[in-house]
Design a protein around this motif. Sequence first.
Motif, PDB file in Angstrom:
ATOM      1  N   UNK A  16      21.836 -21.396  39.851  1.00 35.14           N
ATOM      2  CA  UNK A  16      20.677 -20.622  39.716  1.00 35.14           C
ATOM      3  C   UNK A  16      19.913 -19.949  40.461  1.00 35.14           C
ATOM      4  N   UNK A  17      19.721 -20.492  41.882  1.00 32.38           N
ATOM      5  CA  UNK A  17      19.124 -19.842  42.934  1.00 32.38           C
ATOM      6  C   UNK A  17      19.762 -18.629  43.201  1.00 32.38           C
ATOM      7  N   UNK A  18      21.008 -18.610  43.472  1.00 30.99           N
ATOM      8  CA  UNK A  18      21.867 -17.221  43.717  1.00 30.99           C
ATOM      9  C   UNK A  18      21.524 -16.338  42.695  1.00 30.99           C
ATOM     10  N   UNK A  19      21.646 -17.022  41.301  1.00 35.11           N
ATOM     11  CA  UNK A  19      21.438 -15.965  40.240  1.00 35.11           C
ATOM     12  C   UNK A  19      20.013 -15.258  40.283  1.00 35.11           C
ATOM     13  N   UNK A  20      19.089 -15.908  40.575  1.00 37.67           N
ATOM     14  CA  UNK A  20      17.661 -15.282  40.826  1.00 37.67           C
ATOM     15  C   UNK A  20      17.664 -14.364  41.880  1.00 37.67           C
ATOM     16  N   UNK A  21      18.513 -14.619  43.115  1.00 39.80           N
ATOM     17  CA  UNK A  21      18.658 -13.725  44.269  1.00 39.80           C
ATOM     18  C   UNK A  21      19.018 -12.352  43.909  1.00 39.80           C
ATOM     19  N   UNK A  22      20.025 -12.447  42.879  1.00 41.37           N
ATOM     20  CA  UNK A  22      20.683 -11.168  42.564  1.00 41.37           C
ATOM     21  C   UNK A  22      20.352 -10.478  41.510  1.00 41.37           C
ATOM     22  N   UNK A 181      27.947 -11.117  46.463  1.00 36.84           N
ATOM     23  CA  UNK A 181      27.382 -12.365  46.419  1.00 36.84           C
ATOM     24  C   UNK A 181      26.922 -12.873  45.377  1.00 36.84           C
ATOM     25  N   UNK A 182      26.654 -12.432  44.268  1.00 36.20           N
ATOM     26  CA  UNK A 182      26.084 -13.073  42.992  1.00 36.20           C
ATOM     27  C   UNK A 182      27.379 -13.554  42.225  1.00 36.20           C
ATOM     28  N   UNK A 183      28.578 -12.673  41.704  1.00 30.47           N
ATOM     29  CA  UNK A 183      29.290 -13.009  40.796  1.00 30.47           C
ATOM     30  C   UNK A 183      30.236 -14.279  41.372  1.00 30.47           C
ATOM     31  N   UNK A 184      30.667 -14.188  42.441  1.00 35.89           N
ATOM     32  CA  UNK A 184      31.485 -15.323  42.629  1.00 35.89           C
ATOM     33  C   UNK A 184      30.840 -16.686  42.866  1.00 35.89           C
ATOM     34  N   UNK A 185      29.598 -16.553  43.644  1.00 40.43           N
ATOM     35  CA  UNK A 185      28.855 -18.108  43.426  1.00 40.43           C
ATOM     36  C   UNK A 185      28.378 -18.362  42.152  1.00 40.43           C
ATOM     37  N   UNK A 186      27.867 -17.548  41.372  1.00 42.49           N
ATOM     38  CA  UNK A 186      27.392 -18.078  39.933  1.00 42.49           C
ATOM     39  C   UNK A 186      28.544 -18.658  39.107  1.00 42.49           C
ATOM     40  N   UNK A 187      29.833 -17.888  39.397  1.00 42.72           N
ATOM     41  CA  UNK A 187      31.122 -18.298  38.646  1.00 42.72           C
ATOM     42  C   UNK A 187      31.100 -19.836  39.007  1.00 42.72           C
ATOM     43  N   UNK A 188      31.248 -20.198  40.390  1.00 44.43           N
ATOM     44  CA  UNK A 188      31.445 -21.353  40.851  1.00 44.43           C
ATOM     45  C   UNK A 188      30.614 -22.304  40.573  1.00 44.43           C
TER      46      UNK A 188
END
Length: 416
Positions: A16-22, A181-188
């Motif tokens: 969620x943190x990464x999702x907010x970043x991007x 940055x966003x897609x792979x980390x949110x996916x995982x």
Amino acid sequence: MKSEFNRASISAALGVWIGFIVGPNAMIAATNSNFLNVLPDALHTSRTNISFVLAMALWLNAAMVPFAGKAMDRFGVRQVILPGILIFALAFFLLSRMGVLWHFVALQVLLTTGATLTSSVGYAKVIAMWFDRHRGFVLGLCVALGAGAAQTVMPKVSSWLITDHGWRGGYMGLSAIVLCLGFPLVYLLVRAPRAHASSAATLDAEGNPEGMESAPELLGVTRGQALRQPVFYLVFFAIMCGSMALLGTMQHVVPMLLERGLALGTATTIMSCAFAGVVAGEFSSGFLVDRFNTPRVILPYFVCAAIGVMTVHTQNDMFLLVPGAFLMGLGLGGEVGQNAYLVSRYFGLKAFGAIYGMTFAASAVGNGTGLILLGVIRDQTGSYELGRYLVGAAITISILCIASLKPFVYASRRAH
């Protein structure tokens, strides 16, 4: 009582943190002011026209986001957010290739679609499902260190990209950040709790989840029931008018300060100070609502916002602008950061996506209205001076709405 913090919940919170970043707050709200300064010349049009298109995109977002929230309730968060991130990145890339105003109009529709699908509605729902006793703290932390931190640096990053690589390079840079940055980390990382992952598709004919009443995290009212409660409209208008004043100002702050004689570097520094205040507001308000379990905690943030936004609209002295921008951001952080929290505490989680989608839409409506009205005021009068009265009235209405809120209905279990 079993701890809410475990490997699965922390991983979800990191996602969620990464999702907010991007997400849109960082990639659009924090960069629009820099693009607004250069796009009129690049597309051979007026600032009013660019402002109007951006405002229409926000109003389109307001119309779409309740349906996105309902889709998240029905199909699950990942099934909506992941395609949204790809559309979001694609739209930024295509914006870098546009040449005329109608390209900008069409691509804002695509960008808004991606922004709607990857908005904070889904991320907030993930946090709300994983956390109850620490919901405000974790949500505030993710928003503050995610959207808030990114909003603090993105004005400088986008300014550097535009200065060194042109506005086309600016949009390409945003696309790369979202996609790589966003897609792979949110996916995982972003996952709903296993107990609810398979139940997302069980809804009644009105699109409200059913058969989940045994899960305490998903107690609550339906969307229709929420719309019959006065508290919904207090939250709705507090968010809408606050966003009109604060987010509308944020998107005009760079050209507004440039016209008052400040240098570009100084103007972007002021904007970064405002977003630093957003980080502080999102984090501190989340901690405080968990601790004191009352909506009145948020009221001082709106008062700070009023002081700050009027300072930004009236002062040229850096010694006043820096703290004023910080106070404006502090109030915005309390508003944006606690919108989802207020929905979860007043209406529960049964139809959280659909209800929060509507209050999130209120923010988009206010943002778009403030954006276009400030643009019209500037072009019709030659300055932003009359804008101070618009934002002053809007933030006053927000303060009155927040002051009228009653105690939470679905209070944290730590309160019982």
